[in-house]
Design a protein around this motif. Sequence first.
Motif, PDB file in Angstrom:
ATOM      1  N   SER A  17      -6.968  15.138  -2.069  1.00 54.31           N
ATOM      2  CA  SER A  17      -7.080  16.731  -2.080  1.00 54.31           C
ATOM      3  C   SER A  17      -5.693  16.864  -2.735  1.00 54.31           C
ATOM      4  N   GLU A  18      -4.972  18.137  -2.680  1.00 53.43           N
ATOM      5  CA  GLU A  18      -3.536  18.339  -3.177  1.00 53.43           C
ATOM      6  C   GLU A  18      -2.720  17.682  -2.274  1.00 53.43           C
ATOM      7  N   ASP A  19      -2.930  17.529  -1.028  1.00 56.00           N
ATOM      8  CA  ASP A  19      -1.996  17.078   0.067  1.00 56.00           C
ATOM      9  C   ASP A  19      -2.459  15.832   0.607  1.00 56.00           C
TER      10      ASP A  19
ATOM     11  N   ARG B 149      -5.749  -0.342   4.328  1.00 58.24           N
ATOM     12  CA  ARG B 149      -6.114   1.122   4.025  1.00 58.24           C
ATOM     13  C   ARG B 149      -5.218   1.996   4.648  1.00 58.24           C
ATOM     14  N   MET B 150      -4.710   3.082   3.717  1.00 58.79           N
ATOM     15  CA  MET B 150      -3.870   3.815   4.460  1.00 58.79           C
ATOM     16  C   MET B 150      -3.934   5.266   3.697  1.00 58.79           C
ATOM     17  N   VAL B 151      -3.752   6.368   4.424  1.00 63.87           N
ATOM     18  CA  VAL B 151      -3.970   7.345   4.031  1.00 63.87           C
ATOM     19  C   VAL B 151      -2.566   8.358   4.108  1.00 63.87           C
ATOM     20  N   PHE B 152      -2.103   8.947   3.174  1.00 68.37           N
ATOM     21  CA  PHE B 152      -0.697   9.728   3.149  1.00 68.37           C
ATOM     22  C   PHE B 152      -1.261  11.253   2.917  1.00 68.37           C
ATOM     23  N   GLU B 153      -0.122  11.960   3.506  1.00 62.17           N
ATOM     24  CA  GLU B 153      -0.382  13.405   3.403  1.00 62.17           C
ATOM     25  C   GLU B 153       1.045  13.991   3.376  1.00 62.17           C
ATOM     26  N   LYS B 154       1.172  15.403   2.737  1.00 62.23           N
ATOM     27  CA  LYS B 154       2.601  15.910   2.850  1.00 62.23           C
ATOM     28  C   LYS B 154       2.419  17.263   3.442  1.00 62.23           C
TER      29      LYS B 154
ATOM     30  N   VAL C 185       0.887  -0.997   0.000  1.00 64.38           N
ATOM     31  CA  VAL C 185       0.130  -0.071  -0.026  1.00 64.38           C
ATOM     32  C   VAL C 185       0.676   1.270   0.115  1.00 64.38           C
ATOM     33  N   MET C 186       1.781   1.279   0.635  1.00 70.05           N
ATOM     34  CA  MET C 186       2.729   2.367   0.823  1.00 70.05           C
ATOM     35  C   MET C 186       3.257   2.753  -0.503  1.00 70.05           C
ATOM     36  N   ALA C 187       3.675   1.472  -1.024  1.00 71.03           N
ATOM     37  CA  ALA C 187       4.407   1.687  -2.263  1.00 71.03           C
ATOM     38  C   ALA C 187       3.610   2.460  -3.152  1.00 71.03           C
ATOM     39  N   PHE C 188       2.501   1.838  -3.298  1.00 64.12           N
ATOM     40  CA  PHE C 188       1.378   2.527  -4.295  1.00 64.12           C
ATOM     41  C   PHE C 188       0.958   3.834  -4.043  1.00 64.12           C
ATOM     42  N   ALA C 189       0.940   4.134  -3.024  1.00 64.21           N
ATOM     43  CA  ALA C 189       0.774   5.623  -2.543  1.00 64.21           C
ATOM     44  C   ALA C 189       1.726   6.667  -3.062  1.00 64.21           C
ATOM     45  N   GLY C 190       3.126   6.296  -3.187  1.00 64.27           N
ATOM     46  CA  GLY C 190       4.019   7.244  -3.715  1.00 64.27           C
ATOM     47  C   GLY C 190       3.683   7.853  -4.786  1.00 64.27           C
ATOM     48  N   PRO C 191       3.368   7.216  -6.059  1.00 64.30           N
ATOM     49  CA  PRO C 191       3.189   8.076  -7.245  1.00 64.30           C
ATOM     50  C   PRO C 191       2.300   9.342  -7.268  1.00 64.30           C
ATOM     51  N   ALA C 192       1.134   8.961  -6.600  1.00 67.52           N
ATOM     52  CA  ALA C 192       0.255  10.234  -6.458  1.00 67.52           C
ATOM     53  C   ALA C 192       0.875  11.464  -5.813  1.00 67.52           C
ATOM     54  N   PHE C 193       1.898  11.152  -5.011  1.00 69.86           N
ATOM     55  CA  PHE C 193       2.414  12.347  -4.348  1.00 69.86           C
ATOM     56  C   PHE C 193       3.655  13.241  -5.106  1.00 69.86           C
ATOM     57  N   ALA C 194       3.583  12.602  -6.429  1.00 68.01           N
ATOM     58  CA  ALA C 194       5.053  13.168  -6.895  1.00 68.01           C
ATOM     59  C   ALA C 194       4.740  14.333  -7.515  1.00 68.01           C
TER      60      ALA C 194
ATOM     61  N   THR D 264       8.205  14.815   1.552  1.00 68.93           N
ATOM     62  CA  THR D 264       8.062  13.638   1.868  1.00 68.93           C
ATOM     63  C   THR D 264       6.580  13.449   2.260  1.00 68.93           C
ATOM     64  N   TRP D 265       5.975  12.232   1.909  1.00 64.65           N
ATOM     65  CA  TRP D 265       4.738  12.070   2.116  1.00 64.65           C
ATOM     66  C   TRP D 265       4.598  11.053   3.373  1.00 64.65           C
ATOM     67  N   LYS D 266       3.786  11.449   4.272  1.00 62.30           N
ATOM     68  CA  LYS D 266       3.697  10.265   5.574  1.00 62.30           C
ATOM     69  C   LYS D 266       2.346  10.078   5.697  1.00 62.30           C
ATOM     70  N   THR D 267       2.555   8.700   6.428  1.00 65.01           N
ATOM     71  CA  THR D 267       0.967   8.245   6.579  1.00 65.01           C
ATOM     72  C   THR D 267       0.366   9.146   7.761  1.00 65.01           C
TER      73      THR D 267
END
Length: 194
Positions: free
Chosen positions: A143-145, A189-194, A11-20, A25-28
Amino acid sequence: MKAFLKTAAVVMAFAGPAFAGGHETWKTVDDESLIAFGSIKKNTVGEVHTFEGLSGSVNEKGAVSLAIELSSVETNIDIRNERMMEHVFKAADAVAELKGEIDFDEVHDLEIGATTVVDFEGTLGLAGVSADVEAELFVARLSEDRVLVTTSDMIMLSTADLGIDAGVDKLMELASLPGITRVTPVSVRMVFEK
């Protein structure tokens, strides 16, 4: 049961692309993220368990790092939680670690409200044992973040992959059970934000 850990890594790996798209750094968002896994005992009783102690990050180069606090396991039976820590995870402060990299390009231009599905490969480490992890993740740009990452399909993991069969055998003995499944369905289920 360690299979769930693999799922978290994915899940973490997948989340990364959307953070480009920046050098942050995007964190959980730890209190909004969890891993759920199932088990079947006596061939007829299905149960759902969770890990809620998760933390991780994805950096601008696509490096993924996720830690799962195994002491956060919740099986809804206190003595079983304790037995899992002692016999399956082997330590009260055990932590599983997921490491890997993702290709940010796959979801680099994901718009707010848009979704995509990405593939992930990484390595999950626990108590000196490591296992390769593969999964398909569903990514939604909230959202953006903020980005939500979940498993796209059910992930089925073997307890043998991370060397925990002996611990499962002990759980069966202590609970006087004729059997506990050795393949575990896992969802993340994971939420990431910057």
